[in-house]
Design a protein around this motif. Structure first.
Motif, mmCIF file in Angstrom:
data_model
loop_
_atom_site.group_PDB
_atom_site.id
_atom_site.type_symbol
_atom_site.label_atom_id
_atom_site.label_comp_id
_atom_site.label_asym_id
_atom_site.label_seq_id
_atom_site.Cartn_x
_atom_site.Cartn_y
_atom_site.Cartn_z
ATOM 1 N N PHE A 125 0.843 -1.188 0.000
ATOM 2 C CA PHE A 125 0.000 0.000 0.000
ATOM 3 C C PHE A 125 0.880 1.240 0.000
ATOM 4 N N LYS A 126 0.332 2.317 -0.602
ATOM 5 C CA LYS A 126 1.107 3.551 -0.729
ATOM 6 C C LYS A 126 0.162 4.742 -0.807
ATOM 7 N N SER A 127 0.520 5.812 -0.056
ATOM 8 C CA SER A 127 -0.204 7.082 -0.142
ATOM 9 C C SER A 127 0.827 8.201 -0.084
ATOM 10 N N GLU A 128 0.347 9.434 0.050
ATOM 11 C CA GLU A 128 1.261 10.576 0.106
ATOM 12 C C GLU A 128 2.105 10.566 1.374
ATOM 13 N N THR A 129 1.581 10.051 2.479
ATOM 14 C CA THR A 129 2.286 10.136 3.764
ATOM 15 C C THR A 129 2.853 8.809 4.253
ATOM 16 N N PHE A 130 2.412 7.680 3.703
ATOM 17 C CA PHE A 130 2.929 6.407 4.185
ATOM 18 C C PHE A 130 2.938 5.369 3.068
ATOM 19 N N ARG A 131 3.729 4.321 3.316
ATOM 20 C CA ARG A 131 3.769 3.176 2.402
ATOM 21 C C ARG A 131 4.201 1.968 3.217
ATOM 22 N N GLY A 132 3.882 0.800 2.719
ATOM 23 C CA GLY A 132 4.276 -0.391 3.450
ATOM 24 C C GLY A 132 3.762 -1.655 2.808
ATOM 25 N N SER A 133 3.987 -2.762 3.511
ATOM 26 C CA SER A 133 3.558 -4.075 3.039
ATOM 27 C C SER A 133 3.103 -4.914 4.224
ATOM 28 N N VAL A 134 2.138 -5.778 3.964
ATOM 29 C CA VAL A 134 1.660 -6.734 4.957
ATOM 30 C C VAL A 134 1.824 -8.116 4.340
ATOM 31 N N ASN A 172 9.972 7.507 8.967
ATOM 32 C CA ASN A 172 10.208 6.534 10.039
ATOM 33 C C ASN A 172 9.807 5.149 9.564
ATOM 34 N N LYS A 173 10.760 4.205 9.631
ATOM 35 C CA LYS A 173 10.504 2.834 9.191
ATOM 36 C C LYS A 173 10.317 1.939 10.414
#
Length: 171
Positions: A79-88, A106-107
């Protein structure tokens, strides 16, 4: 006798072909747009916590894109947006979930089993209940509000994993 065996073979083949297919592999892409209502009273939202602090009112506003990959018991969502991204990463057979994400530089990562998640949810619920007893601002925030929402279907349709799907917007 030959006709009987031939008929039995054809019937067995027809029954086998008529069984529903189990989806073992899929890719699902979504885009979510969140827009805060313009008529919302920003001053009231900012003062709910009592005392200063950061304003997270529009933190989730904007577009979030996600892609989910499914293969047997393994599920991966990016998932990705303007303020965050990541994976599940989810392993359904092992009942484990690993989440890695980056928010404003911050990761972080979290690994949990299903039992861990149930325990964390119980702890969070009991903490929220205790806090609600003394925090008057929180009592105001936790009241139940039924949002006005409507589903608007478009003419676009697509076949996904053997299902006919129609595109819709939730407003």
């Amino acid at each position: 006798m030959k006709l009987f065996f031939l008929s039995a073979l054809v019937l067995t083949g027809a029954v086998t072909m008529a069984q529903p297919k189990i989806v073992t592999q899929a890719v699902i892409s979504t885009t979510t747009n969140v827009i805060a209502p313009e008529e919302e009273d920003v001053a009231q939202v900012q003062n709910q916590g009592g005392g200063g602090g950061m304003n997270f009112r529009n933190f989730g506003d904007g577009e979030t894109k996600s892609t989910t990959y499914i293969k047997n018991d393994l599920v991966k969502t990016n998932f990705k947006s303007e303020t965050f991204r990541g994976s599940v990463f989810r392993n359904n057979s092992a009942k484990t979930t690993i989440t890695v994400f980056e928010i404003m530089g911050n990761k972080q990562g979290i690994s949990a089993t299903d039992e861990d998640q149930v325990s964390m949810r119980k702890t969070a619920d009991s903490m929220m209940q205790e806090r609600a007893k003394t925090d008057t601002g929180m009592q105001r925030r936790t009241r139940t509000v039924t949002p006005d929402a409507s589903v608007i279907y478009t003419e676009e349709s697509k076949k996904i994993a053997g299902y006919n799907c129609k595109k819709a917007y939730i407003v």
